[in-house]
Design an enzyme around this catalytic site. Structure first.
Site, PDB file in Angstrom:
ATOM      1  N   GLY A  13     112.852  58.775  98.075  1.00  0.00           N
ATOM      2  CA  GLY A  13     113.676  58.578  96.873  1.00  0.00           C
ATOM      3  C   GLY A  13     114.680  59.699  96.702  1.00  0.00           C
ATOM      4  N   GLY A  14     115.065  60.315  97.822  1.00  0.00           N
ATOM      5  CA  GLY A  14     115.986  61.458  97.787  1.00  0.00           C
ATOM      6  C   GLY A  14     117.416  61.091  97.419  1.00  0.00           C
ATOM      7  N   GLY A  56     117.927  59.141  94.703  1.00  0.00           N
ATOM      8  CA  GLY A  56     117.885  58.856  93.268  1.00  0.00           C
ATOM      9  C   GLY A  56     118.273  60.089  92.468  1.00  0.00           C
ATOM     10  N   PHE A  57     118.077  60.026  91.171  1.00  0.00           N
ATOM     11  CA  PHE A  57     118.489  61.113  90.266  1.00  0.00           C
ATOM     12  C   PHE A  57     117.766  62.438  90.583  1.00  0.00           C
ATOM     13  CE2 PHE A  57     117.204  62.676  85.806  1.00  0.00           C
ATOM     14  CZ  PHE A  57     118.138  63.693  85.807  1.00  0.00           C
ATOM     15  N   ILE A  58     116.453  62.446  90.396  1.00  0.00           N
ATOM     16  CA  ILE A  58     115.733  63.712  90.615  1.00  0.00           C
ATOM     17  C   ILE A  58     115.724  64.043  92.107  1.00  0.00           C
ATOM     18  CG2 ILE A  58     113.549  64.954  90.275  1.00  0.00           C
ATOM     19  CD1 ILE A  58     112.960  62.958  87.971  1.00  0.00           C
ATOM     20  N   GLY A  59     115.578  62.977  92.928  1.00  0.00           N
ATOM     21  CA  GLY A  59     115.543  63.165  94.375  1.00  0.00           C
ATOM     22  C   GLY A  59     116.788  63.871  94.887  1.00  0.00           C
ATOM     23  N   THR A  66     104.685  60.832  85.650  1.00  0.00           N
ATOM     24  CA  THR A  66     105.403  60.929  84.381  1.00  0.00           C
ATOM     25  C   THR A  66     104.461  61.171  83.198  1.00  0.00           C
ATOM     26  OG1 THR A  66     106.495  59.447  82.804  1.00  0.00           O
ATOM     27  CG2 THR A  66     105.377  58.382  84.562  1.00  0.00           C
ATOM     28  N   ASP A  67     105.034  61.638  82.089  1.00  0.00           N
ATOM     29  CA  ASP A  67     104.237  61.800  80.858  1.00  0.00           C
ATOM     30  C   ASP A  67     103.898  60.442  80.243  1.00  0.00           C
ATOM     31  OD1 ASP A  67     106.824  61.154  79.994  1.00  0.00           O
ATOM     32  OD2 ASP A  67     107.019  62.830  78.596  1.00  0.00           O
ATOM     33  N   GLU A  68     104.602  59.395  80.694  1.00  0.00           N
ATOM     34  CA  GLU A  68     104.401  58.077  80.080  1.00  0.00           C
ATOM     35  C   GLU A  68     103.020  57.498  80.369  1.00  0.00           C
ATOM     36  OE1 GLU A  68     107.622  55.330  80.099  1.00  0.00           O
ATOM     37  OE2 GLU A  68     109.111  56.890  80.396  1.00  0.00           O
ATOM     38  N   TYR A  70     106.084  49.667  83.733  1.00  0.00           N
ATOM     39  CA  TYR A  70     106.495  50.862  84.490  1.00  0.00           C
ATOM     40  C   TYR A  70     105.390  51.926  84.456  1.00  0.00           C
ATOM     41  CZ  TYR A  70     108.469  55.543  85.172  1.00  0.00           C
ATOM     42  OH  TYR A  70     108.658  56.844  85.579  1.00  0.00           O
ATOM     43  N   LYS A 102     102.921  53.490  87.420  1.00  0.00           N
ATOM     44  CA  LYS A 102     102.844  54.923  87.758  1.00  0.00           C
ATOM     45  C   LYS A 102     101.397  55.410  87.630  1.00  0.00           C
ATOM     46  CE  LYS A 102     105.749  57.353  88.617  1.00  0.00           C
ATOM     47  NZ  LYS A 102     106.299  57.670  89.968  1.00  0.00           N
TER      48      LYS A 102
END
Ligand SMILES: NC(=O)c1ccc[n+]([C@@H]2O[C@H](COP(=O)([O-])OP(=O)(O)OC[C@H]3O[C@@H](n4cnc5c(N)ncnc54)[C@H](O)[C@@H]3O)[C@@H](O)[C@H]2O)c1
Length: 341
Positions: A8-9, A11-14, A127-129, A152, A156
């Site tokens: 996932g590099g 994507g956003f965080i990736g 995630t915290d979710e 989602y 996770k």
């Protein structure tokens, strides 16, 4: 040179993590399926001898094994995922396929290679979710129950359980990080902050679910990358670590803060750019809040970037990189999602 795989590099965080690791002089192998949410115009130095990209679906075990066998990475950061809660409400299947089955495939590849004496450390990004709605004045620590509310967060949570089971049963080397909401450069504009920034630039209304009283904890993606790197270096196999900033804010207050920052930066706020309350998301969690004392106590890691400073930098980044927003078809992210029942 130490090799690291990032799934996932693109994507956003990736993408932020890939850049971070390249700067730290690692050889980075990015594995990404390139979904709608990825940065197609890869901003990494494609010609760099220290960066390789492979367009691979996490569900393709044969290819995963081939790549891991070839590069024998010190670590794999698993960020490949379907990540938009509203999309998970409209169609959970992709979330099950990537977040659960994809993680399962990655774990199976690591298990197979471990049998063949190729060991790698997995840093699984969660995630915290997964902890679900957290009551006012409470914060979830790593021992809190998993009570996911959306497809989602359930996907996770399932992936995290699988990772934990592989650590215990097959003795693979892995840690899990549970992080709060990230913001910063390269986030796909269907997510709250880049969506609001893009709407401000384009003189559009600012849609907020319900009355905007839902509260989230926000961390700059740069701080998250530092924490992930710390977990790669020092995280103890079998352990989970919360990665939060302690900065909790209601959505409405966050957007008002954003408007103030934009004004300060002399960004024109058009007449149509007004907060507009829209129908709430089904099953919308009211509050997430992490207790991140463990990562601080063990490794002295703490988020450094103040929200005002990070937000101003983020707005400036989107202003200087409008091409990033222009390159994405508005049809993909302008429509209201997540109301199909
Ligand atoms: N963004 C946040 O605020 C946040 C907070 C906590 C945790 N996380 C977690 O961090 C990770 C990264 O989040 P993000 O916001 O960067 O996500 P993102 O949606 O921006 O990027 C995900 C990337 O994964 C790739 N991908 C999707 N399915 C794939 C598959 N089957 N095989 C290979 N690649 C695939 C996509 O192409 C994309 O490049 C996710 O696991 C997410 O759950 C995100």
């Amino acid at each position: 040179m130490k090799k690291i795989i990032v799934t996932g590099g693109s994507g956003f965080i990736g993408s932020n993590l890939v850049n971070f690791l390249i700067k730290k002089k690692y050889y980075v192998i990015n594995i990404d399926k390139l979904t709608y949410a990825s940065n197609k115009k890869a901003h990494f130095d494609k010609k760099s001898k220290f960066y390789k990209f492979y367009k691979i679906d996490l569900n393709n075990k044969d290819k995963l094994i081939k790549i891991i066998k070839r590069f024998k990475p010190k670590a794999i950061f698993n960020l490949a995922a379907e990540t938009h809660v509203d999309r998970s409400i409209d169609g959970p299947k992709n979330f099950i396929n990537t977040n659960i089955l994809g993680t399962f495939n990655l774990l199976e590849s690591i298990r197979y290679l471990k049998k063949n004496k190729i060991n790698t450390k997995l840093i699984h990004i969660s995630t915290d979710e997964v902890y679900g709605d957290i009551k006012e004045n409470k914060r979830s620590n790593e021992k809190a129950n998993y009570e996911p509310s959306s497809p989602y967060s359930a996907s996770k949570a399932s992936a995290d359980h699988l990772v934990k089971s592989y650590i215990r049963t097959y003795n693979i080397d892995a840690v899990i990080s549970n992080c709060c909401n990230n913001y910063g450069p390269y986030q796909f504009p269907e997510k709250l902050l880049p969506k609001m920034i893009s709407n401000i630039f384009n003189n559009n209304p600012l849609p907020i679910y319900a009355r905007g009283h839902n509260t989230r904890e926000w961390i700059h993606v740069g701080d998250h990358c530092e924490a992930l790197f710390m977990l790669y270096l020092k995280g103890k196999s079998g352990e989970s670590y919360n990665v939060g900033s302690g900065i909790n804010i209601k959505n409405i207050d966050l957007i008002e803060k954003l408007l103030k920052i934009c004004k300060k930066l002399k960004i024109k706020i058009g007449k149509k750019t007004k907060i507009k309350f829209v129908k709430d998301r089904p099953g919308h969690d009211f509050r997430y809040a992490l207790n991140s004392k463990k990562i601080f106590k063990k490794f002295k890691w703490k988020a450094k970037i103040k929200l005002d400073v990070g937000l101003a930098e983020t707005v400036k980044w989107y202003k200087n990189n409008k091409i990033y927003l222009r390159g994405i078809s508005k049809n993909i992210y302008k429509k209201r999602l997540g109301l199909k029942l």
